[in-house]
Design a protein around this motif. Structure first.
Motif, mmCIF file in Angstrom:
data_model
loop_
_atom_site.group_PDB
_atom_site.id
_atom_site.type_symbol
_atom_site.label_atom_id
_atom_site.label_comp_id
_atom_site.label_asym_id
_atom_site.label_seq_id
_atom_site.Cartn_x
_atom_site.Cartn_y
_atom_site.Cartn_z
ATOM 1 N N UNK A 34 -32.371 17.365 37.348
ATOM 2 C CA UNK A 34 -32.442 17.414 35.894
ATOM 3 C C UNK A 34 -31.556 16.342 35.259
ATOM 4 N N UNK A 35 -30.315 16.242 35.733
ATOM 5 C CA UNK A 35 -29.397 15.238 35.197
ATOM 6 C C UNK A 35 -29.857 13.836 35.559
ATOM 7 N N UNK A 36 -30.304 13.657 36.792
ATOM 8 C CA UNK A 36 -30.769 12.343 37.222
ATOM 9 C C UNK A 36 -31.978 11.889 36.410
ATOM 10 N N UNK A 37 -32.851 12.822 36.055
ATOM 11 C CA UNK A 37 -34.031 12.479 35.265
ATOM 12 C C UNK A 37 -33.627 12.003 33.871
ATOM 13 N N UNK A 38 -32.647 12.657 33.277
ATOM 14 C CA UNK A 38 -32.149 12.217 31.968
ATOM 15 C C UNK A 38 -31.569 10.804 32.061
ATOM 16 N N UNK A 39 -30.791 10.565 33.108
ATOM 17 C CA UNK A 39 -30.222 9.230 33.313
ATOM 18 C C UNK A 39 -31.334 8.206 33.468
ATOM 19 N N UNK A 40 -32.324 8.524 34.307
ATOM 20 C CA UNK A 40 -33.427 7.593 34.563
ATOM 21 C C UNK A 40 -34.164 7.233 33.273
ATOM 22 N N UNK A 41 -34.501 8.233 32.483
ATOM 23 C CA UNK A 41 -35.294 7.977 31.280
ATOM 24 C C UNK A 41 -34.556 7.074 30.305
ATOM 25 N N UNK A 42 -33.245 7.281 30.179
ATOM 26 C CA UNK A 42 -32.482 6.457 29.251
ATOM 27 C C UNK A 42 -32.353 5.033 29.779
ATOM 28 N N UNK A 43 -32.003 4.899 31.057
ATOM 29 C CA UNK A 43 -31.828 3.572 31.648
ATOM 30 C C UNK A 43 -33.153 2.809 31.671
ATOM 31 N N UNK A 44 -34.252 3.510 31.968
ATOM 32 C CA UNK A 44 -35.563 2.850 31.983
ATOM 33 C C UNK A 44 -35.932 2.340 30.593
ATOM 34 N N UNK A 45 -35.528 3.070 29.544
ATOM 35 C CA UNK A 45 -35.843 2.630 28.184
ATOM 36 C C UNK A 45 -35.067 1.361 27.813
ATOM 37 N N UNK A 46 -33.875 1.178 28.404
ATOM 38 C CA UNK A 46 -33.060 -0.002 28.115
ATOM 39 C C UNK A 46 -33.451 -1.177 29.007
ATOM 40 N N UNK A 47 -33.732 -0.882 30.290
ATOM 41 C CA UNK A 47 -34.032 -1.926 31.266
ATOM 42 C C UNK A 47 -35.406 -1.676 31.895
ATOM 43 N N UNK A 48 -36.471 -1.834 31.114
ATOM 44 C CA UNK A 48 -37.809 -1.465 31.610
ATOM 45 C C UNK A 48 -38.312 -2.332 32.754
ATOM 46 N N UNK A 49 -37.740 -3.514 32.931
ATOM 47 C CA UNK A 49 -38.257 -4.435 33.945
ATOM 48 C C UNK A 49 -37.514 -4.389 35.275
ATOM 49 N N UNK A 50 -36.433 -3.589 35.353
ATOM 50 C CA UNK A 50 -35.692 -3.473 36.610
ATOM 51 C C UNK A 50 -36.295 -2.345 37.439
ATOM 52 N N UNK A 51 -36.755 -2.613 38.660
ATOM 53 C CA UNK A 51 -37.299 -1.549 39.510
ATOM 54 C C UNK A 51 -36.271 -0.452 39.753
ATOM 55 N N UNK A 52 -36.754 0.791 39.767
ATOM 56 C CA UNK A 52 -35.865 1.942 39.938
ATOM 57 C C UNK A 52 -36.221 2.666 41.226
ATOM 58 N N UNK A 53 -35.188 3.164 41.935
ATOM 59 C CA UNK A 53 -35.471 3.835 43.196
ATOM 60 C C UNK A 53 -34.403 4.805 43.623
ATOM 61 N N UNK A 54 -34.549 5.294 44.854
ATOM 62 C CA UNK A 54 -33.611 6.247 45.440
ATOM 63 C C UNK A 54 -33.342 5.861 46.888
ATOM 64 N N UNK A 55 -32.204 6.338 47.398
ATOM 65 C CA UNK A 55 -31.871 6.193 48.816
ATOM 66 C C UNK A 55 -32.076 7.552 49.473
ATOM 67 N N UNK A 56 -33.029 7.665 50.360
ATOM 68 C CA UNK A 56 -33.281 8.946 51.016
ATOM 69 C C UNK A 56 -34.106 8.750 52.276
ATOM 70 N N UNK A 57 -33.922 9.650 53.230
ATOM 71 C CA UNK A 57 -34.783 9.724 54.407
ATOM 72 C C UNK A 57 -35.617 10.996 54.375
ATOM 73 N N UNK A 58 -35.642 11.651 53.212
ATOM 74 C CA UNK A 58 -36.350 12.918 53.060
ATOM 75 C C UNK A 58 -37.642 12.717 52.280
ATOM 76 N N UNK A 59 -38.750 13.047 52.903
ATOM 77 C CA UNK A 59 -40.029 12.920 52.211
ATOM 78 C C UNK A 59 -40.119 13.900 51.048
ATOM 79 N N UNK A 60 -39.528 15.088 51.212
ATOM 80 C CA UNK A 60 -39.584 16.080 50.131
ATOM 81 C C UNK A 60 -38.761 15.636 48.923
ATOM 82 N N UNK A 61 -37.594 15.009 49.170
ATOM 83 C CA UNK A 61 -36.784 14.495 48.052
ATOM 84 C C UNK A 61 -37.518 13.353 47.348
ATOM 85 N N UNK A 62 -38.121 12.465 48.131
ATOM 86 C CA UNK A 62 -38.903 11.385 47.522
ATOM 87 C C UNK A 62 -40.003 11.962 46.639
#
Length: 299
Positions: A113-141
């Motif tokens: 929930x918190x990460x989604x809020x962060x993502x939405x705000x950052x994406x609105x400011x920097x729409x052209x920077x690719x966004x991602x995660x570090x994980x080896x979990x298919x379920x988390x992805x």
């Protein structure tokens, strides 16, 4: 196809060996002027923070761009505004054109929930920077991708963990996600420097000696030794060239866009600027060996 040479700064964080701050600046300047991409995290650094160390240097004319990883140990309801403020400050320091991607370092369902809020705000400011995660979990992805547009995933990938990640690699490839591979040497176990009698005292590897994981670790170090012997015997690769051979192998795997090379010293990262040509038949055979013979449980 020319690949970007990428370097991760975890080796300079003090997690593997204690770093001398007085010598660190020279190594960082060398890295920033020699590699195309530098992988950094706001969490890297035991005695000092590496991002803050970089911000004390005059790096405006250096060549490298940055993979910028955000936080790992925030609680479920962390202060999103505080994290946004820090990220904005870092973006302005490094320069938006210098940022290759922004990534959550350790995503989790509790922080979604918190990460989604962060993502939405950052994406609105920097729409052209690719966004991602570090994980080896298919379920988390899948969880994160259902809540935000995940364009990049960084995973720990090496001969010992390749087969256990094959399903995730397939899913990411199918979804046209850019894959960054790190931990190619499995925290140094595939460097050829260690065996079952080696003792580790620093943060990242001391866990190998815990009773609860000791049998898994023995299997892992024995399999690592088997891989190293195979590389030497099959491809006539010297022990000191094993790391570069492995980096070169993974840089030729079609679904992997970038490989994060490592190193804890100026000498190591200088060596890791080199590349060994990999024939397609060698690559295919090596992948077969990873799938059939070298899979290990992660420790």
């Amino acid at each position: 196809m020319t690949r970007s040479l990428c370097l991760g700064l975890l080796g300079f964080s003090g997690n593997y060996i204690k770093q001398d701050l007085s010598n660190l600046g020279g190594a960082l300047f060398f890295a920033l002027n020699s590699f195309d991409l530098i992988d950094i995290s706001t969490d890297y650094g035991i005695d000092y923070n590496l991002v803050e160390t970089l911000k004390k240097l005059n790096i405006s004319n250096t060549k490298a761009r940055f993979i910028y990883k955000v936080g790992s140990n925030y609680s479920e309801a962390y202060d999103v505004n505080q994290l946004i403020h820090r990220t904005n400050a870092d973006m302005h320091f490094f320069g938006v054109s210098k940022i290759d991607s922004i990534m959550f370092h350790r995503p989790s369902s509790s922080k979604l929930s918190s990460d989604t809020k962060f993502f939405r705000f950052i994406r609105s400011i920097y729409p052209d920077i690719p966004f991602g995660i570090c994980t080896n979990s298919e379920s988390i992805y899948t969880l994160y991708n259902n809540n935000m547009d995940i364009e990049v995933v960084q995973i720990a990938l090496n001969p010992l963990d390749y087969v256990s990640n094959s399903a995730l690699l397939s899913t990411l490839s199918k979804n046209c996600v850019s894959i960054q591979a790190r931990s190619i040497l499995s925290s140094g176990l595939l460097s050829g420097k260690y065996d079952h009698e080696s003792r580790f005292t620093h943060h990242m590897r001391s866990r190998y000696h815990l009773k609860a994981v000791s049998s898994k670790y023995r299997n892992r170090i024995e399999t690592a030794s088997k891989v190293i012997r195979y590389i030497g015997d099959e491809y006539n690769i010297s022990l000191e060239d094993v790391p570069v051979f492995l980096y070169s192998i993974f840089e030729n795997i079609p679904c992997v866009k970038r490989v994060i090379r490592g190193g804890s010293s100026l000498e190591q990262i200088s060596k890791n600027l080199t590349t060994i040509p990999i024939d397609l038949s060698v690559l295919n055979h090596f992948i077969t060996m990873m799938e059939a013979d070298w899979g290990c449980e992660y420790v």
